[in-house]
Design an enzyme around this catalytic site. Structure first.
Site, PDB file in Angstrom:
ATOM      1  N   HIS A 196       0.820  -1.206   0.000  1.00  0.00           N
ATOM      2  CA  HIS A 196       0.000   0.000   0.000  1.00  0.00           C
ATOM      3  C   HIS A 196       0.854   1.256   0.000  1.00  0.00           C
ATOM      4  CE1 HIS A 196      -3.929  -2.014   1.611  1.00  0.00           C
ATOM      5  NE2 HIS A 196      -3.441  -2.581   0.530  1.00  0.00           N
ATOM      6  N   TYR A 226       4.459   5.321  10.727  1.00  0.00           N
ATOM      7  CA  TYR A 226       3.621   4.230  10.226  1.00  0.00           C
ATOM      8  C   TYR A 226       4.456   3.229   9.417  1.00  0.00           C
ATOM      9  CZ  TYR A 226      -0.599   1.949   8.512  1.00  0.00           C
ATOM     10  OH  TYR A 226      -1.582   1.030   8.250  1.00  0.00           O
ATOM     11  N   TYR A 252      -8.855   4.150   8.304  1.00  0.00           N
ATOM     12  CA  TYR A 252      -8.979   4.337   9.751  1.00  0.00           C
ATOM     13  C   TYR A 252     -10.010   5.437   9.943  1.00  0.00           C
ATOM     14  CZ  TYR A 252      -4.445   1.916  10.389  1.00  0.00           C
ATOM     15  OH  TYR A 252      -3.416   1.011  10.400  1.00  0.00           O
ATOM     16  N   LYS A 281       1.837  -1.636  15.277  1.00  0.00           N
ATOM     17  CA  LYS A 281       3.255  -1.657  15.671  1.00  0.00           C
ATOM     18  C   LYS A 281       3.688  -2.947  16.386  1.00  0.00           C
ATOM     19  CE  LYS A 281       4.136   1.777  13.680  1.00  0.00           C
ATOM     20  NZ  LYS A 281       4.639   1.326  12.433  1.00  0.00           N
ATOM     21  N   PRO A 327      -3.377  -1.802  19.169  1.00  0.00           N
ATOM     22  CA  PRO A 327      -3.077  -2.167  17.780  1.00  0.00           C
ATOM     23  C   PRO A 327      -3.196  -1.050  16.744  1.00  0.00           C
ATOM     24  CG  PRO A 327      -5.163  -3.143  18.475  1.00  0.00           C
ATOM     25  CD  PRO A 327      -4.547  -2.531  19.692  1.00  0.00           C
TER      26      PRO A 327
HETATM   27  P1  FAD Z   1       3.494 -13.730  20.592  1.00  0.00           P
HETATM   28  O1  FAD Z   1       3.039 -13.607  19.182  1.00  0.00           O
HETATM   29  O2  FAD Z   1       2.465 -13.644  21.670  1.00  0.00           O
HETATM   30  O3  FAD Z   1       4.268 -15.116  20.709  1.00  0.00           O
HETATM   31  C1  FAD Z   1       4.617 -15.674  21.939  1.00  0.00           C
HETATM   32  C2  FAD Z   1       4.605 -17.177  21.821  1.00  0.00           C
HETATM   33  O4  FAD Z   1       5.080 -17.733  23.041  1.00  0.00           O
HETATM   34  C3  FAD Z   1       3.202 -17.721  21.600  1.00  0.00           C
HETATM   35  O5  FAD Z   1       3.174 -18.542  20.464  1.00  0.00           O
HETATM   36  C4  FAD Z   1       2.910 -18.461  22.888  1.00  0.00           C
HETATM   37  O6  FAD Z   1       2.085 -19.597  22.688  1.00  0.00           O
HETATM   38  C5  FAD Z   1       4.307 -18.852  23.362  1.00  0.00           C
HETATM   39  N1  FAD Z   1       4.376 -19.099  24.800  1.00  0.00           N
HETATM   40  C6  FAD Z   1       3.737 -18.439  25.803  1.00  0.00           C
HETATM   41  N2  FAD Z   1       4.019 -18.989  26.994  1.00  0.00           N
HETATM   42  C7  FAD Z   1       4.866 -20.021  26.742  1.00  0.00           C
HETATM   43  C8  FAD Z   1       5.489 -20.986  27.579  1.00  0.00           C
HETATM   44  N3  FAD Z   1       5.287 -20.985  28.913  1.00  0.00           N
HETATM   45  N4  FAD Z   1       6.303 -21.916  27.020  1.00  0.00           N
HETATM   46  C9  FAD Z   1       6.474 -21.930  25.676  1.00  0.00           C
HETATM   47  N5  FAD Z   1       5.907 -21.035  24.830  1.00  0.00           N
HETATM   48  C10 FAD Z   1       5.109 -20.084  25.361  1.00  0.00           C
HETATM   49  N6  FAD Z   1      -0.831  -6.237  16.568  1.00  0.00           N
HETATM   50  C11 FAD Z   1      -1.074  -5.438  15.538  1.00  0.00           C
HETATM   51  O7  FAD Z   1      -0.157  -4.689  15.185  1.00  0.00           O
HETATM   52  N7  FAD Z   1      -2.294  -5.473  14.902  1.00  0.00           N
HETATM   53  C12 FAD Z   1      -3.306  -6.326  15.300  1.00  0.00           C
HETATM   54  O8  FAD Z   1      -4.375  -6.346  14.717  1.00  0.00           O
HETATM   55  C13 FAD Z   1      -3.076  -7.178  16.383  1.00  0.00           C
HETATM   56  N8  FAD Z   1      -4.030  -8.057  16.806  1.00  0.00           N
HETATM   57  C14 FAD Z   1      -3.756  -8.848  17.898  1.00  0.00           C
HETATM   58  C15 FAD Z   1      -4.723  -9.754  18.375  1.00  0.00           C
HETATM   59  C16 FAD Z   1      -4.481 -10.541  19.512  1.00  0.00           C
HETATM   60  C17 FAD Z   1      -5.546 -11.510  20.015  1.00  0.00           C
HETATM   61  C18 FAD Z   1      -3.233 -10.443  20.179  1.00  0.00           C
HETATM   62  C19 FAD Z   1      -2.941 -11.275  21.418  1.00  0.00           C
HETATM   63  C20 FAD Z   1      -2.256  -9.573  19.660  1.00  0.00           C
HETATM   64  C21 FAD Z   1      -2.515  -8.771  18.548  1.00  0.00           C
HETATM   65  N9  FAD Z   1      -1.546  -7.884  18.027  1.00  0.00           N
HETATM   66  C22 FAD Z   1      -1.800  -7.091  16.991  1.00  0.00           C
HETATM   67  C23 FAD Z   1      -0.214  -7.819  18.562  1.00  0.00           C
HETATM   68  C24 FAD Z   1       0.762  -8.686  17.774  1.00  0.00           C
HETATM   69  O9  FAD Z   1       0.115  -9.805  17.266  1.00  0.00           O
HETATM   70  C25 FAD Z   1       1.877  -9.007  18.744  1.00  0.00           C
HETATM   71  O10 FAD Z   1       2.537  -7.783  19.053  1.00  0.00           O
HETATM   72  C26 FAD Z   1       2.909 -10.034  18.241  1.00  0.00           C
HETATM   73  O11 FAD Z   1       2.292 -11.300  18.124  1.00  0.00           O
HETATM   74  C27 FAD Z   1       4.089 -10.102  19.214  1.00  0.00           C
HETATM   75  O12 FAD Z   1       4.911 -11.175  18.886  1.00  0.00           O
HETATM   76  P2  FAD Z   1       5.707 -11.989  20.019  1.00  0.00           P
HETATM   77  O13 FAD Z   1       6.492 -13.000  19.283  1.00  0.00           O
HETATM   78  O14 FAD Z   1       6.390 -11.037  20.902  1.00  0.00           O
HETATM   79  O15 FAD Z   1       4.593 -12.643  20.928  1.00  0.00           O
HETATM   80  C1  DHB Z   2      -4.412  -4.439  10.719  1.00  0.00           C
HETATM   81  C2  DHB Z   2      -4.228  -4.302  12.069  1.00  0.00           C
HETATM   82  C3  DHB Z   2      -3.861  -3.084  12.582  1.00  0.00           C
HETATM   83  O1  DHB Z   2      -3.651  -2.937  13.900  1.00  0.00           O
HETATM   84  C4  DHB Z   2      -3.691  -1.986  11.764  1.00  0.00           C
HETATM   85  O2  DHB Z   2      -3.357  -0.789  12.299  1.00  0.00           O
HETATM   86  C5  DHB Z   2      -3.858  -2.132  10.403  1.00  0.00           C
HETATM   87  C6  DHB Z   2      -4.224  -3.364   9.886  1.00  0.00           C
HETATM   88  C7  DHB Z   2      -4.828  -5.750  10.181  1.00  0.00           C
HETATM   89  O3  DHB Z   2      -4.980  -6.693  10.965  1.00  0.00           O
HETATM   90  O4  DHB Z   2      -5.018  -5.870   8.969  1.00  0.00           O
END
Ligand code: FAD
Ligand code: DHB
Length: 393
Positions: A72, A387, A203, A299, A295
């Site tokens: 985009h 962004y 947005y 970021k 979200p």
């Molecule tokens: P995570 O993706 O949480 O990965 C951590 C991993 O560690 C998981 O797979 C978990 O199962 C594992 N784990 C936990 N405990 C243990 C343990 N005891 N032993 C072994 N493994 C373990 N961000 C956006 O920018 N836009 C969005 O729309 C958005 N939607 C989201 C929706 C949800 C429901 C959630 C929870 C988050 C969302 N986020 C979003 C945030 C984004 O997805 C996270 O910032 C990103 O996943 C962070 O990555 P991570 O690897 O740090 O953590």
């Molecule tokens: C999406 C999620 C976001 O938090 C955002 O700012 C833009 C797009 C998405 O899931 O597509």
């Protein structure tokens, strides 16, 4: 088991780190408490900053993203029935974001790692970290959830285990400070089988508040609306969701949103959170384990990858050049970027949501902020730079 770096969590932080370390010739084992299928099916974020797109390609993992991702040039901001294009690409010297779902990124990272012969142990139980103050920390876990107790002996433990994982708690409470803000609204997210209604992300802050129109593929769209974070998804029948989306996205020009069957929906709370420092002894925490952003502005995933990029460089300096300084500075280096992302996510969230705890005065300020972005190039450039992904210092 023995490796150089033991990684807890097969999310974006853990898996990107495993790839980065492999490329540097540093050994790592990843353990994950969920099944591979659960990791690959959990619907979360969607936007990749420009440098994450480049990193995926660099790691040899970009083929499907380039084919199936949406690139985009800008975003659309909307309020009062009017839409305004923010030319992200033009304002940042040609940088673009990709809309490519987090679980698709994870599928590519997992397949790539396994093809390299890397070790990812899925479905572990009872993860416990010990001996962080010694030269030989350890991670204990039960294979297959409750099976045999196994131990990974390693030089460093990386807590990439998300917000609810055990790693952050392994830093003694006396050694960490946590900063938090809980927002009085959540996001209700849906996936719908429908064609694209608008060429870029919208947005909007209109009517009952925020909505986001995003995409996943030519025939699957991702949409969000602001909702009560404690609300029950059962109280959100499809008709109510569409009614809210139509109202929040309605324009004065008669544009209409194309509906389709909703096949996935869920509610997430919105929170800002930072843990300082992000290291203790031989433990380093990364991604959601250390910080959460609301979200708006997408970021979370990108920040998780930024942490592990810094960490991989620090581990490389340690193993290849016997330098400890970059590891010692890991937390301070990451936190400078983290706080800027916290600021941006908070700014986007407050500007774009309806907060009934605020006064009408503050509400007007948010619309003035939106107007400023759409009329002042300096303001638009600031939003665009954040962004698309800030440069690394
Ligand atoms: P995570 O993706 O949480 O990965 C951590 C991993 O560690 C998981 O797979 C978990 O199962 C594992 N784990 C936990 N405990 C243990 C343990 N005891 N032993 C072994 N493994 C373990 N961000 C956006 O920018 N836009 C969005 O729309 C958005 N939607 C989201 C929706 C949800 C429901 C959630 C929870 C988050 C969302 N986020 C979003 C945030 C984004 O997805 C996270 O910032 C990103 O996943 C962070 O990555 P991570 O690897 O740090 O953590
Ligand atoms: C999406 C999620 C976001 O938090 C955002 O700012 C833009 C797009 C998405 O899931 O597509």
């Amino acid at each position: 088991m023995r490796t150089q770096v033991g990684i807890i969590g097969a999310g974006p932080a853990g898996l990107f780190l495993a790839h980065l370390l492999h490329r540097l010739g540093i050994g790592a084992i990843v353990i994950e408490c969920r099944s591979r299928q659960a990791v690959e099916e959990t619907v979360r974020a969607g936007v990749l900053e420009h440098w994450v797109v480049a990193l995926m390609k660099d790691l040899g993992l970009g083929e499907r993203m380039m084919r199936e991702g949406h690139f985009h040039d800008g975003i659309t901001l909307q309020w009062n029935g009017e839409r305004h294009h923010v030319d992200i690409q033009g304002l940042t010297g040609g940088k673009r974001v990709a809309v490519y779902a987090q679980h698709e990124v994870l599928k590519d990272l997992i397949a790539g790692r396994l093809a390299q012969g890397g070790e990812i142990v899925f479905g572990v139980g009872g993860t416990a970290i010990r001996d962080l103050d010694t030269g030989h920390p350890a991670i204990d876990f039960h294979r297959d959830g409750t099976g045999a107790l196994e131990t990974i002996r390693c030089d460093y433990v990386i807590g990439a285990d998300g917000f609810h994982g055990p790693a952050r708690q392994a830093i003694p409470a006396t050694h960490r400070t946590e900063y938090q803000k809980i927002y009085p609204f959540g996001w209700l997210g849906i996936l719908t089988k429908a064609p694209l209604s608008w060429p870029e992300l919208i947005y909007t802050n209109q009517g009952d508040g925020f909505a986001l129109l995003s995409t996943r593929s030519p025939d699957v769209q991702r949409m969000y609306i602001q909702c009560d974070p404690a609300g029950d998804i059962a109280n959100w029948p499809d008709a109510r969701i569409w009614e809210q989306l139509h109202a929040r996205l309605a324009t004065n020009g008669g544009w209409s949103l194309t509906e389709g069957p909703i096949f996935q929906k869920g509610i997430i709370p919105l929170r800002s959170f930072v843990c300082e420092p992000m290291q203790y002894g031989r433990l380093f925490i990364a991604g959601d384990a250390a910080h959460i952003v609301p979200p708006t502005g997408a970021k979370g995933l990108n920040l998780a990858v930024a942490d592990v990029l810094v960490l991989s460089r620090a581990l490389n300096a340690h193993y290849k050049h016997n330098r400890r300084d970059l590891l010692d500075q890991y937390s301070a280096t990451c936190l400078r970027r983290v706080w800027k992302a916290e600021r941006f996510s908070w700014y986007m969230t407050t500007m774009l949501h309806r907060n009934d705890l605020e006064t009408e005065f503050e509400r007007r300020i948010h619309f003035a902020d939106l107007d400023l972005v759409c009329t002042s190039e300096a303001s638009a450039r600031s939003l665009a730079e954040n962004y698309v992904g800030l440069p690394f210092d």
